[in-house]
Design an enzyme around this catalytic site. Structure first.
Site, short mmCIF file in Angstrom:
data_model
loop_
_atom_site.label_atom_id
_atom_site.label_comp_id
_atom_site.label_asym_id
_atom_site.label_seq_id
_atom_site.Cartn_x
_atom_site.Cartn_y
_atom_site.Cartn_z
CE1 TYR A 12 -3.13 3.00 0.77
CE2 TYR A 12 -2.59 2.80 3.09
CZ TYR A 12 -3.23 3.47 2.07
OH TYR A 12 -3.97 4.58 2.34
CB ILE A 13 2.92 2.98 2.55
CG1 ILE A 13 1.75 2.90 3.54
CG2 ILE A 13 3.59 4.36 2.66
CD1 ILE A 13 2.15 2.91 5.01
CG ASP A 59 11.53 -13.18 2.60
OD1 ASP A 59 12.23 -12.56 3.43
OD2 ASP A 59 10.39 -13.62 2.86
CG PHE A 81 7.64 0.86 2.43
CD1 PHE A 81 6.96 1.79 3.19
CD2 PHE A 81 8.28 1.28 1.27
CE1 PHE A 81 6.90 3.12 2.81
CE2 PHE A 81 8.23 2.60 0.89
CZ PHE A 81 7.55 3.52 1.66
CG ASN A 100 8.46 -10.70 7.51
OD1 ASN A 100 9.17 -9.92 6.89
ND2 ASN A 100 7.58 -11.47 6.93
CB SER A 125 4.29 2.45 13.60
OG SER A 125 3.04 2.55 14.22
CE1 TYR A 150 3.69 -3.38 12.24
CE2 TYR A 150 2.46 -1.94 13.72
CZ TYR A 150 3.15 -2.14 12.54
OH TYR A 150 3.32 -1.09 11.67
CE LYS A 154 6.75 -1.43 11.52
NZ LYS A 154 7.45 -1.49 10.24
CG ASN A 200 -5.60 -0.90 9.29
OD1 ASN A 200 -4.95 -1.64 8.57
ND2 ASN A 200 -5.18 -0.50 10.46
CB ILE A 218 -17.96 1.95 15.84
CG1 ILE A 218 -18.23 2.43 14.41
CG2 ILE A 218 -17.15 2.98 16.63
CD1 ILE A 218 -18.86 3.81 14.32
P1 NAD Z 1 1.65 -3.68 3.07
O1 NAD Z 1 1.45 -5.02 3.69
O2 NAD Z 1 0.69 -3.21 2.07
O3 NAD Z 1 3.12 -3.60 2.45
C1 NAD Z 1 4.21 -4.35 2.95
C2 NAD Z 1 4.85 -5.06 1.77
O4 NAD Z 1 5.99 -5.78 2.22
C3 NAD Z 1 3.91 -6.08 1.10
O5 NAD Z 1 3.92 -5.83 -0.29
C4 NAD Z 1 4.52 -7.43 1.44
O6 NAD Z 1 4.29 -8.38 0.43
C5 NAD Z 1 5.98 -7.07 1.59
N1 NAD Z 1 6.76 -7.95 2.47
C6 NAD Z 1 6.43 -8.37 3.73
N2 NAD Z 1 7.42 -9.11 4.24
C7 NAD Z 1 8.40 -9.17 3.29
C8 NAD Z 1 9.68 -9.79 3.23
N3 NAD Z 1 10.16 -10.50 4.25
N4 NAD Z 1 10.42 -9.65 2.11
C9 NAD Z 1 9.94 -8.93 1.06
N5 NAD Z 1 8.73 -8.32 1.06
C10 NAD Z 1 7.98 -8.43 2.17
O7 NAD Z 1 1.77 -2.62 4.28
P2 NAD Z 1 1.79 -1.04 4.24
O8 NAD Z 1 0.54 -0.55 4.87
O9 NAD Z 1 2.18 -0.54 2.91
O10 NAD Z 1 2.96 -0.77 5.29
C11 NAD Z 1 4.30 -0.60 4.87
C12 NAD Z 1 5.17 -0.44 6.10
O11 NAD Z 1 4.70 0.67 6.87
C13 NAD Z 1 5.16 -1.63 7.04
O12 NAD Z 1 6.46 -1.83 7.55
C14 NAD Z 1 4.22 -1.21 8.14
O13 NAD Z 1 4.51 -1.84 9.36
C15 NAD Z 1 4.49 0.28 8.21
N6 NAD Z 1 3.36 1.04 8.76
C16 NAD Z 1 2.12 0.94 8.19
C17 NAD Z 1 1.05 1.62 8.74
C18 NAD Z 1 -0.34 1.48 8.14
O14 NAD Z 1 -1.31 1.83 8.82
N7 NAD Z 1 -0.50 1.02 6.91
C19 NAD Z 1 1.24 2.44 9.85
C20 NAD Z 1 2.52 2.55 10.41
C21 NAD Z 1 3.58 1.83 9.84
N1 UDP Z 2 -11.86 0.75 14.25
C1 UDP Z 2 -13.21 0.43 14.33
N2 UDP Z 2 -13.68 -0.58 13.55
C2 UDP Z 2 -12.89 -1.27 12.68
C3 UDP Z 2 -11.52 -0.93 12.58
C4 UDP Z 2 -11.04 0.09 13.39
O1 UDP Z 2 -13.94 1.03 15.12
O2 UDP Z 2 -13.39 -2.19 12.00
C5 UDP Z 2 -11.34 1.84 15.09
C6 UDP Z 2 -10.23 1.39 16.02
O3 UDP Z 2 -10.79 0.92 17.23
C7 UDP Z 2 -9.45 2.68 16.21
C8 UDP Z 2 -9.61 3.41 14.86
O4 UDP Z 2 -10.75 2.80 14.23
O5 UDP Z 2 -10.07 3.46 17.18
C9 UDP Z 2 -8.41 3.26 13.94
O6 UDP Z 2 -8.08 1.88 13.88
P1 UDP Z 2 -7.07 1.29 12.81
O7 UDP Z 2 -7.01 -0.20 13.03
O8 UDP Z 2 -7.43 1.76 11.44
O9 UDP Z 2 -5.70 1.98 13.19
P2 UDP Z 2 -4.84 1.97 14.56
O10 UDP Z 2 -4.96 3.35 15.10
O11 UDP Z 2 -5.36 0.91 15.45
O12 UDP Z 2 -3.46 1.69 14.06
#
Ligand code: NAD
Ligand code: UDP
Length: 341
Positions: A12-13, A59, A81, A100, A125, A150, A154, A200, A218
């Site tokens: 995603y990101i 990987d 990422f 991982n 994060s 998790y 981080k 999420n 919710i």
């Molecule tokens: P995502 O799951 O969409 O992307 C992660 C990617 O990493 C995936 O494409 C997956 O296939 C790949 N991957 C996982 N393990 C691997 C490995 N061992 N080798 C190679 N590829 C691997 O997640 P995202 O939401 O894009 O998040 C990206 C990063 O940002 C993550 O590290 C996540 O913890 C961090 N992050 C995400 C959020 C969020 O809410 N999305 C918030 C804070 C931090």
């Molecule tokens: N949340 C919710 N229902 C859902 C998923 C999330 O009410 O199906 C709420 C969760 O309790 C939090 C907020 O939405 O208060 C954001 O949650 P999310 O999992 O997206 O992110 P987090 O802040 O936990 O990383």
């Protein structure tokens, strides 16, 4: 032209950041094992940018393969990422998360050092602040004790990277602490495509809107907040992607080694109901929801003080709540089954 390795770049990101890198004239090499993503995201990134990138399905824990990629591609910097990110799953499968996220990063940094690449942007994060720190979170607060494995991975990786930076005067690291990334590229071509039932909030809301789920649950209506639901700092994924470019540009300019953490958030706390009603307002869709018990491990409220990123990286979020909602809906309604369409 600098060549950037994006681990987890099909996710995603990562896919939004790969697009921002190509638009900013960086060369992009993606390493992803496709565990939680599809190569289709990268095909679309290439179409949107009109440029190509190099993809390796691999990987990051496969050290020999990673060394080969670094030797072949001559990487200038890494945006990291790749990792597992589901908080609830991490409680059930802690070893998979430590393996991982922690072991994966150790392998990556070892290979970077062996191959002479010394610039790293790491996906951290807001969860690293833990529950002892009071919001708004600021980087001068100490790392907390996150409740989930998790979150612990981080915080652990940040600690490891700080130690690496102390030991190596050449290495330059930015730990970007994301708050709650939502939204999608304004084209509606790339977005968040979670496997199975979304954990999420935003993808769950979008899947209710498109008819894939019946009703949003919710989690909790009795928190000490304005409407009883949790407060979070939601940030548009494109603003987040630009934050990576700004961090990278800043790191590449540094003449000395460093390890700095930066919050990336808007600083505006929004409740779960703000998101649900915002989505309804801006997309004219109706979201069925019901209140259900609190989700274990959720903190009532946190948001960012992002002054450091604004002052040092010259980064500023530009997207509004309306953009976040409309872009989410454009992606979801164009791609009801995500990348499987
Ligand atoms: P995502 O799951 O969409 O992307 C992660 C990617 O990493 C995936 O494409 C997956 O296939 C790949 N991957 C996982 N393990 C691997 C490995 N061992 N080798 C190679 N590829 C691997 O997640 P995202 O939401 O894009 O998040 C990206 C990063 O940002 C993550 O590290 C996540 O913890 C961090 N992050 C995400 C959020 C969020 O809410 N999305 C918030 C804070 C931090
Ligand atoms: N949340 C919710 N229902 C859902 C998923 C999330 O009410 O199906 C709420 C969760 O309790 C939090 C907020 O939405 O208060 C954001 O949650 P999310 O999992 O997206 O992110 P987090 O802040 O936990 O990383």
């Amino acid at each position: 032209m600098k060549k950037i390795l994006v681990t987890g770049g099909a996710g995603y990101i990562g896919s939004h950041t790969a697009l921002a890198l190509l638009k900013s004239d960086y060369e992009v090499v993606v390493v992803d094992n496709l565990f939680n993503s599809s190569q289709e995201s990268l095909t679309r990134v290439e179409k949107l940018s009109g440029k190509s990138l190099t993809f390796y399905q691999s990987d990051i824990r496969d050290k020999a393969a990673l060394i080969n990629i670094f030797k072949k591609e001559k990487i200038d910097a890494v945006i990291h990422f790749a990792g597992l990110k589901a908080v609830g799953e991490s409680v059930l499968k802690p070893l998979a998360y430590y393996q991982n996220n922690v072991e994966g990063t150790l392998t990556l940094v070892e290979v970077m050092k062996e191959c002479g690449t010394n610039c790293l942007v790491f996906s951290s994060s807001a969860t690293v602040y833990g529950e002892a720190n009071q919001p708004p979170y600021v980087e001068t607060q100490p790392l907390g004790n996150p409740s989930s494995p998790y979150g612990k991975t981080k915080a652990m990786v940040e600690q490891i990277l700080m130690d690496v930076a102390v030991s190596d005067p050449e290495i330059k690291i930015a730990n970007l602490r994301y708050f709650n990334p939502i939204g999608a590229d304004a084209s509606g071509q790339i977005g968040e495509d979670p496997n199975g039932i979304p954990n999420n909030l935003m993808p769950f809301v979008a899947q209710v809107a498109v008819g894939k789920r019946d009703k949003l649950a919710i989690f909790g209506d009795d928190y000490p907040t304005k409407d009883g639901t949790c407060l979070r700092d939601y940030i548009h994924v494109t603003d987040l992607a630009v934050g990576h470019i700004d961090a990278l540009t800043w790191l590449l300019k540094q003449e000395q080694g460093c390890c700095e953490a930066f919050n990336l958030g808007t600083g505006e706390p929004l409740s779960v109901l703000d998101i649900v009603h915002g989505f309804e307002n801006f997309t004219k869709q109706t979201i069925s929801y019901e209140f259900s018990p609190r989700r274990s491990g959720d903190l009532p409220a946190f948001w960012a003080n992002s002054s450091k990123a604004q002052e040092i990286l010259a980064w500023q979020p530009t997207k509004s709540l309306q953009d976040m909602m409309e872009d989410t809906w454009r992606w979801q309604s164009n791609n009801p089954q995500g990348y499987q369409n």
